[in-house]
Motif scaffolding. Structure first.
Motif, PDB file in Angstrom:
ATOM      1  N   SER A  74      68.173  21.310  22.334  1.00 36.76           N
ATOM      2  CA  SER A  74      68.249  21.824  23.696  1.00 36.76           C
ATOM      3  C   SER A  74      66.825  22.360  24.122  1.00 36.76           C
ATOM      4  CB  SER A  74      69.502  22.970  23.696  1.00 36.76           C
ATOM      5  OG  SER A  74      68.992  24.272  23.143  1.00 36.76           O
ATOM      6  N   ILE A  75      66.030  22.866  23.217  1.00 35.71           N
ATOM      7  CA  ILE A  75      64.921  23.255  23.642  1.00 35.71           C
ATOM      8  C   ILE A  75      63.953  22.031  24.304  1.00 35.71           C
ATOM      9  CG2 ILE A  75      62.654  24.394  22.706  1.00 35.71           C
ATOM     10  CD1 ILE A  75      64.161  25.738  20.492  1.00 35.71           C
ATOM     11  N   GLU A  76      64.137  21.214  23.439  1.00 36.66           N
ATOM     12  CA  GLU A  76      63.179  19.824  23.740  1.00 36.66           C
ATOM     13  C   GLU A  76      63.835  19.043  25.007  1.00 36.66           C
ATOM     14  OE1 GLU A  76      62.512  17.588  20.285  1.00 36.66           O
ATOM     15  OE2 GLU A  76      62.250  19.439  19.138  1.00 36.66           O
ATOM     16  N   GLY A  77      65.310  19.038  25.139  1.00 36.90           N
ATOM     17  CA  GLY A  77      65.962  18.165  26.024  1.00 36.90           C
ATOM     18  C   GLY A  77      66.206  16.785  25.535  1.00 36.90           C
ATOM     19  N   ASN A  78      65.794  16.833  23.992  1.00 37.26           N
ATOM     20  CA  ASN A  78      65.736  15.326  23.532  1.00 37.26           C
ATOM     21  C   ASN A  78      67.100  15.211  22.485  1.00 37.26           C
ATOM     22  OD1 ASN A  78      65.242  13.041  21.965  1.00 37.26           O
ATOM     23  ND2 ASN A  78      63.812  14.036  20.485  1.00 37.26           N
ATOM     24  N   TRP A  79      68.057  14.864  23.221  1.00 36.82           N
ATOM     25  CA  TRP A  79      69.439  14.938  22.651  1.00 36.82           C
ATOM     26  C   TRP A  79      69.601  13.562  21.561  1.00 36.82           C
ATOM     27  CZ3 TRP A  79      71.642  19.244  23.019  1.00 36.82           C
ATOM     28  CH2 TRP A  79      71.561  20.100  24.457  1.00 36.82           C
ATOM     29  N   ASP A  80      68.980  12.591  22.163  1.00 38.75           N
ATOM     30  CA  ASP A  80      69.202  11.415  21.190  1.00 38.75           C
ATOM     31  C   ASP A  80      68.397  11.297  19.725  1.00 38.75           C
ATOM     32  OD1 ASP A  80      70.756  10.525  23.297  1.00 38.75           O
ATOM     33  OD2 ASP A  80      69.224   8.966  24.096  1.00 38.75           O
ATOM     34  N   GLY A  81      67.333  12.047  19.854  1.00 38.19           N
ATOM     35  CA  GLY A  81      66.517  12.158  18.664  1.00 38.19           C
ATOM     36  C   GLY A  81      67.218  13.009  17.493  1.00 38.19           C
ATOM     37  N   TYR A  82      68.414  13.752  17.751  1.00 39.51           N
ATOM     38  CA  TYR A  82      68.932  14.372  16.876  1.00 39.51           C
ATOM     39  C   TYR A  82      70.377  14.226  16.524  1.00 39.51           C
ATOM     40  CZ  TYR A  82      65.652  18.203  17.276  1.00 39.51           C
ATOM     41  OH  TYR A  82      64.407  18.944  17.407  1.00 39.51           O
ATOM     42  N   LEU A  83      70.902  12.838  17.154  1.00 41.27           N
ATOM     43  CA  LEU A  83      72.347  12.542  17.169  1.00 41.27           C
ATOM     44  C   LEU A  83      72.624  12.129  15.586  1.00 41.27           C
ATOM     45  CD1 LEU A  83      72.910  10.200  19.987  1.00 41.27           C
ATOM     46  CD2 LEU A  83      73.773  12.608  19.782  1.00 41.27           C
ATOM     47  N   GLU A  84      71.692  11.326  14.982  1.00 47.07           N
ATOM     48  CA  GLU A  84      72.271  11.015  13.676  1.00 47.07           C
ATOM     49  C   GLU A  84      72.540  12.257  12.860  1.00 47.07           C
ATOM     50  OE1 GLU A  84      72.826   7.888  12.708  1.00 47.07           O
ATOM     51  OE2 GLU A  84      72.365   7.209  14.818  1.00 47.07           O
TER      52      GLU A  84
END
Length: 344
Positions: free
Chosen positions: A312-322
């Motif tokens: 949420s801090i980065e707004g980079n959801w896809d990078g954390y999915l796995e």
């Protein structure tokens, strides 16, 4: 600096009081890219593996009637992975259902607006959101009102709201009507506080801000505590503002309703909380928790919640999915893992 308390987060110790409520069935359904309303009901049942809201189809029809584009429930790329997309408006905002990883059986999925850094709560239930839409439409000038919305709501609309009731109620302020007749909403309460300040009524502003934070109103959401911290700052209560902000950060950071840094500044934290969480999601952090006697399943569910906070801090959801999906799988929540990792 450890965090505790809060409910309904993504599996962390911040929500141990919430029982797991998952119907374990294989998420075998594949959703096509062409989004029709029945697909959303099937998606909720077979991919999100939970009970669809009774009037979900009617809500989708209403959203389409008011000019929004219905989008595939599987079009989750780039969005917080707990969202089930419903529609997109002309400004690009996405309305979705929020699928909490853990939730008590009586809790219906809330309706949210998806933001880059998380979600904003629109209504606690689908019926509440339909009710609000109809009231707001009825409150418009007759020349601006979209009469088709009332037809689109069909029988459920008539059960929730009788057209003309707002005008007949004698309540001149739309927000007041919503609070009295429909339910409580974050944006409505925040506007009420701001009006109290504009009118010079500081006491009422403080009382309403405190009312906003009652745990039974918006369980799991940090936004009420963030706003209350802002209210405290406005009246010069810096210590109380700091405490309220730190309280907000005990809930999932993707429910803050703003960027993490805005709240951390009020809490007077630099990056220590971020560094703490980054340490917790390392193998060393996991082993440390296991040595302390924490159950292995709880350790990985905590890790999933922490990873959602970092994303949420980065707004980079896809990078954390796995990594998030793997945590839920290791924690025994296979259905949630499949939902998190779903790609159409």
């Amino acid at each position: 600096m450890k965090m505790s308390g809060g409910v309904l987060c993504g599996g962390s110790s911040r929500c141990n009081a919430v029982p797991l409520f998952l119907n374990h069935r294989a998420a075998s359904l594949r959703i096509s890219s062409s989004s029709s309303i029945p697909e959303h009901v099937s998606f909720v049942k077979d991919v999100a593996v939970t009970q669809p809201p009774q009037h979900l189809s009617q809500l989708l029809t209403i959203l389409k009637t008011r000019g929004e584009t219905i989008i595939s429930p599987g079009a989750k790329q780039g969005l917080i992975p707990l969202a089930i997309p419903l529609s997109k408006n002309s400004s690009g905002s996405v309305i979705a259902l929020l699928r909490w990883p853990t939730a008590p059986p009586q809790l219906e999925m809330p309706v949210v607006e998806v933001k880059k850094h998380g979600v904003w709560l629109l209504a606690k239930t689908v019926d509440q959101y339909i009710h609000r839409i109809l009231v707001e439409e009825d409150a418009k000038d007759s020349q601006e009102r979209n009469e088709e919305l009332f037809h689109a709501s069909a029988d459920v609309g008539e059960k929730l709201y009788r057209k003309g009731d707002f005008a007949e109620s004698g309540i001149s302020n739309l927000d007041s009507y919503l609070l009295k007749k429909v339910g409580i909403f974050p944006d409505v309460l925040e506007r009420k506080v701001k009006r109290h300040f504009d009118e010079g009524d500081q006491v009422s502003a403080l009382v309403t801000g405190e009312f906003y934070t009652k745990k039974e109103h918006f369980p799991g959401f940090a936004r009420p505590f963030v706003f209350n911290a802002e209210v405290m700052l406005r009246v010069g209560r810096k210590v109380e503002a700091k405490d309220a902000a730190r309280g907000a950060l005990k809930s999932p950071w993707w429910t803050l309703g703003c960027m993490y840094r805005d709240v951390a500044d009020i809490a007077q934290w630099d990056d220590e909380q971020i560094e703490y969480i980054k340490e917790k999601v390392t193998e060393e952090g996991r082993q440390e928790d296991l040595k302390k006697g924490k159950a292995p399943a709880q350790v990985v569910l905590d890790e999933a919640a922490f990873l959602l906070d970092l994303a949420s801090i980065e707004g980079n959801w896809d990078g954390y999915l796995e990594r998030i999906g793997k945590c839920y799988e290791e924690g025994g929540l296979d259905d949630i893992a499949k939902f998190i990792l779903y790609k159409q």
